[in-house]
Design an enzyme around this catalytic site. Structure first.
Site, PDB file in Angstrom:
ATOM      1  N   ASP A 100      32.030  45.979  49.707  1.00 52.20           N
ATOM      2  CA  ASP A 100      33.648  46.001  49.221  1.00 52.20           C
ATOM      3  C   ASP A 100      33.588  46.181  47.676  1.00 52.20           C
ATOM      4  O   ASP A 100      32.957  45.690  46.749  1.00 52.20           O
ATOM      5  CB  ASP A 100      34.069  44.345  49.413  1.00 52.20           C
ATOM      6  CG  ASP A 100      35.533  44.415  50.037  1.00 52.20           C
ATOM      7  OD1 ASP A 100      36.351  44.767  49.513  1.00 52.20           O
ATOM      8  OD2 ASP A 100      35.793  43.752  51.038  1.00 52.20           O
ATOM      9  N   ASP A 207      39.419  47.738  47.892  1.00 48.14           N
ATOM     10  CA  ASP A 207      40.366  46.611  47.799  1.00 48.14           C
ATOM     11  C   ASP A 207      41.662  46.863  46.933  1.00 48.14           C
ATOM     12  O   ASP A 207      41.475  47.639  46.012  1.00 48.14           O
ATOM     13  CB  ASP A 207      39.845  45.345  47.208  1.00 48.14           C
ATOM     14  CG  ASP A 207      40.632  44.115  47.187  1.00 48.14           C
ATOM     15  OD1 ASP A 207      40.976  43.789  48.410  1.00 48.14           O
ATOM     16  OD2 ASP A 207      40.926  43.328  46.232  1.00 48.14           O
ATOM     17  N   HIS A 341      39.283  40.239  58.106  1.00 49.54           N
ATOM     18  CA  HIS A 341      39.405  38.927  57.462  1.00 49.54           C
ATOM     19  C   HIS A 341      40.562  38.388  56.674  1.00 49.54           C
ATOM     20  O   HIS A 341      40.453  37.207  56.295  1.00 49.54           O
ATOM     21  CB  HIS A 341      38.517  38.999  56.172  1.00 49.54           C
ATOM     22  CG  HIS A 341      38.684  39.937  55.005  1.00 49.54           C
ATOM     23  ND1 HIS A 341      38.863  41.358  55.128  1.00 49.54           N
ATOM     24  CD2 HIS A 341      39.290  39.665  53.921  1.00 49.54           C
ATOM     25  CE1 HIS A 341      39.542  41.933  53.884  1.00 49.54           C
ATOM     26  NE2 HIS A 341      39.452  41.068  53.375  1.00 49.54           N
ATOM     27  N   ASP A 342      41.543  39.241  56.676  1.00 46.84           N
ATOM     28  CA  ASP A 342      42.903  39.045  56.344  1.00 46.84           C
ATOM     29  C   ASP A 342      43.846  38.735  57.362  1.00 46.84           C
ATOM     30  O   ASP A 342      45.022  38.350  57.132  1.00 46.84           O
ATOM     31  CB  ASP A 342      43.645  39.900  55.204  1.00 46.84           C
ATOM     32  CG  ASP A 342      42.970  39.524  53.927  1.00 46.84           C
ATOM     33  OD1 ASP A 342      42.423  38.496  53.542  1.00 46.84           O
ATOM     34  OD2 ASP A 342      42.984  40.696  53.288  1.00 46.84           O
TER      35      ASP A 342
END
Length: 577
Positions: A100, A207, A341-342
């Site tokens: 990430d 990100d 994950h969100d």
């Protein structure tokens, strides 16, 4: 798929949330050696790469997205040497590994920020975004503008020591980097990117990839909700004036290492704007995550909504919008995904938990949907065994995510702790909170689901259903959700022209119960039939299949009628043209 096509175009990438995947040392927190221990399980699933959520040194205000040191690993997760061993082990198994890349902001404890805030004359002052206060008619100090942080409240925080505000689009502990400063950019490229690329990683998930360039006037955002002091400001800081220049710089580094990228691209609804990021000739990003599908059911503030606020025609419309980049008219590429994950769990959003049979069938139906779409396929840990949201009766104290807790407090403050408002807030979080994806992976039926030792206290509560829903049990069952995913990924890889590259056509966009679509190639097409209800529904598959040769590649029940689909039934037909 042409031989010259990059590996990632017909790939399935498996996302791992390190804290919740596998704990190797009994401290209740997942870690890098734990991931290493499960690589054979991952490889057997049939994926081509893994993507690790942030594992860097961090004070963990936002689960590692607040990075204190790009070149170190968060101590409970392991060491740099552990990551190097994981990279080597992935490559030994023929898999790639992505990290990430979090470079819109750092932790407020990063040495760069500590130096930046030490003085207005600091050499790194301009590495972050500082502005003087404004003052209202009463002489009261105010932030530079009305922007709302993604996590609630003002996007500006006052620094008493240096007497200015700094910008934080996310948590107070996540100050935004100033990408206008070339020395800052050079330091990011070296510390966050090349340090790891030299160790052999194969690329990055990037990100908030469209937030680096801010309009320098930093004017107020439009008032969307007059009740709110601070206004959502995505239009002010997404897709800014220099964003493509910055990504072009990054691309020069990535190209040296033949590294791929997938950018997180929120609040970019126009396809022409998306294409600017992923056009092959522009050479910026390999692909992006578009959020058309997973944003269904959100209010103007993420959780200001009610559960299951969607219709099938709306879902179909959003699916179609994500497929445009792969329709043969552009040189762009994108992704297909339902979970990360969100996001809350897809079965709890679009499937059924009413009975074990409908749970399993709807899990397989949603797997068929996402795997039959064009683009690079992303699967989130636990999705392959059909994990679901936390039980609605769990208390808010079980929720750990900063975003969830901030929203709950926001409603408390706004409503004066009104019981009806708080009940609605809790219901919305029980449906859409990020926490649901972050519960520990369910490996087996032993206490703590095999995520950690039976004696340990997991950092987050394990779902109550782990004795029945776990990977070990499903691995032994040829009809399980896990077995279905394995076969689905195998089939997808055998037919890349129609799965990963086929042109999407929705055959009946307004149908509110059944989703039948086609994926077209020159010589073949897929016909994918999905029942999104718990009742048998009528369909007309005969007209879609025609009189030419066809076969069922995969289905999740025993139905064979061309005129009906059973509850949550899914079928994939391959048709010769």
């Amino acid at each position: 798929m042409s031989r010259e096509a990059p590996w990632w175009k017909n790939a399935t990438i498996y996302q791992i949330y390190p804290a919740s995947y596998k704990d190797s040392n009994g401290d209740g927190i997942g870690d890098i050696p734990g991931i290493h221990s499960k690589l054979d399980y991952i490889h057997d699933l049939g994926v081509d790469a893994i993507w690790l959520c942030p594992m860097y040194d961090s004070p963990q205000y936002d689960m590692g997205y607040d990075i204190r040191d790009y070149e170190k690993v968060y101590e409970p997760y392991g060491t740099v040497a552990d990551v190097e061993a994981l990279v080597a082990a992935c490559h030994e198994r023929g898999m790639k590994i992505l990290l990430d890349l979090v470079i819109n902001h750092t932790s407020h404890l990063h040495p760069w920020f500590l130096e930046s805030k030490s003085s207005k004359t600091s050499a790194k002052r301009d590495w972050y975004i500082w502005r003087p206060a404004k003052y209202d008619a009463d002489g009261k100090r105010q932030p530079p503008n009305n922007w709302r942080s993604v996590f609630g409240g003002s996007a500006w925080e006052w620094d008493e020591e240096s007497q200015e505000y700094y910008l934080h689009l996310f948590a107070i502990q996540q100050p935004d980097l100033n990408w206008e400063n070339p020395m800052m950019r050079a330091a990011v490229y070296e510390s966050a990117m090349e340090f790891w690329l030299r160790k052999g990683i194969d690329g990055f998930r990037v990100d908030t990839v469209n937030m680096y360039s801010k309009e320098q006037s930093l004017t107020d955002a439009p008032v969307i909700d007059s009740r709110l002091e601070w206004q959502p400001a995505f239009s002010m800081y997404c897709n800014g004036p220099r964003i493509h220049e910055f990504l072009g710089e990054m691309s020069q580094i990535l190209t040296k290492y033949n590294a791929m990228t997938v950018g997180e691209l929120p609040h970019t609804p126009e396809i022409a704007d998306v294409l600017a990021y992923v056009s092959e000739k522009e050479s910026q990003l390999s692909m992006v995550f578009q959020f058309d599908i997973v944003d269904i059911g959100f209010g103007n503030v993420r959780y200001n909504t009610v559960p299951r606020d969607w219709t099938l025609p709306l879902l179909r419309e959003r699916v179609a919008s994500t497929q445009v980049l792969m329709d043969g008219t552009t040189d762009g590429w994108s992704t297909t995904f339902l979970e990360n994950h969100d996001q809350a769990r897809s079965i709890s959003r679009w499937g059924s938990e009413e009975t074990p049979e409908l749970w399993a069938r709807s899990a397989k139906m949603l797997a068929v949907l996402v795997a039959s779409l064009s683009g690079t396929l992303f699967v989130y840990q636990g999705q392959e065994i059909g994990m679901v949201n936390a039980p609605a009766e769990w208390d808010i104290s079980e929720y750990k995510d900063l975003d969830s807790l901030n929203y709950y407090k926001f409603v408390q403050d706004l409503s004066g702790n009104d019981p009806a408002a708080m009940g609605a807030a809790k219901s919305a979080l029980a449906h859409l909170a990020r926490d649901h994806a972050r519960m520990p992976m369910q490996w087996d039926g032993t206490p703590n689901a095999g995520f950690t030792t039976p004696e340990a206290k997991p950092w987050m509560r394990v779902h109550d259903n782990y004795p029945e829903l776990n990977a070990k049990r499903q691995a032994l069952d040829p009809k399980s959700v896990l077995s279905f995913w394995r076969e689905l990924l195998r089939i997808r890889k055998v037919h890349p022209q129609v799965f990963a590259e086929g042109i999407f056509v929705d055959t009946d966009p307004l149908n509110e119960s059944v989703f039948v679509f086609e994926k077209q190639d020159i010589r073949q097409k897929l016909v994918v039939a999905l029942n999104f209800t718990s009742d048998t529904q009528s369909v007309n598959l005969t007209s879609r299949l025609g009189s030419t040769s066809h076969k069922v590649l995969l289905q999740n029940s025993g139905g064979n009628s061309l005129d009906s689909l059973e509850a949550y039934e899914a079928r994939i037909y391959l048709v010769d043209l």
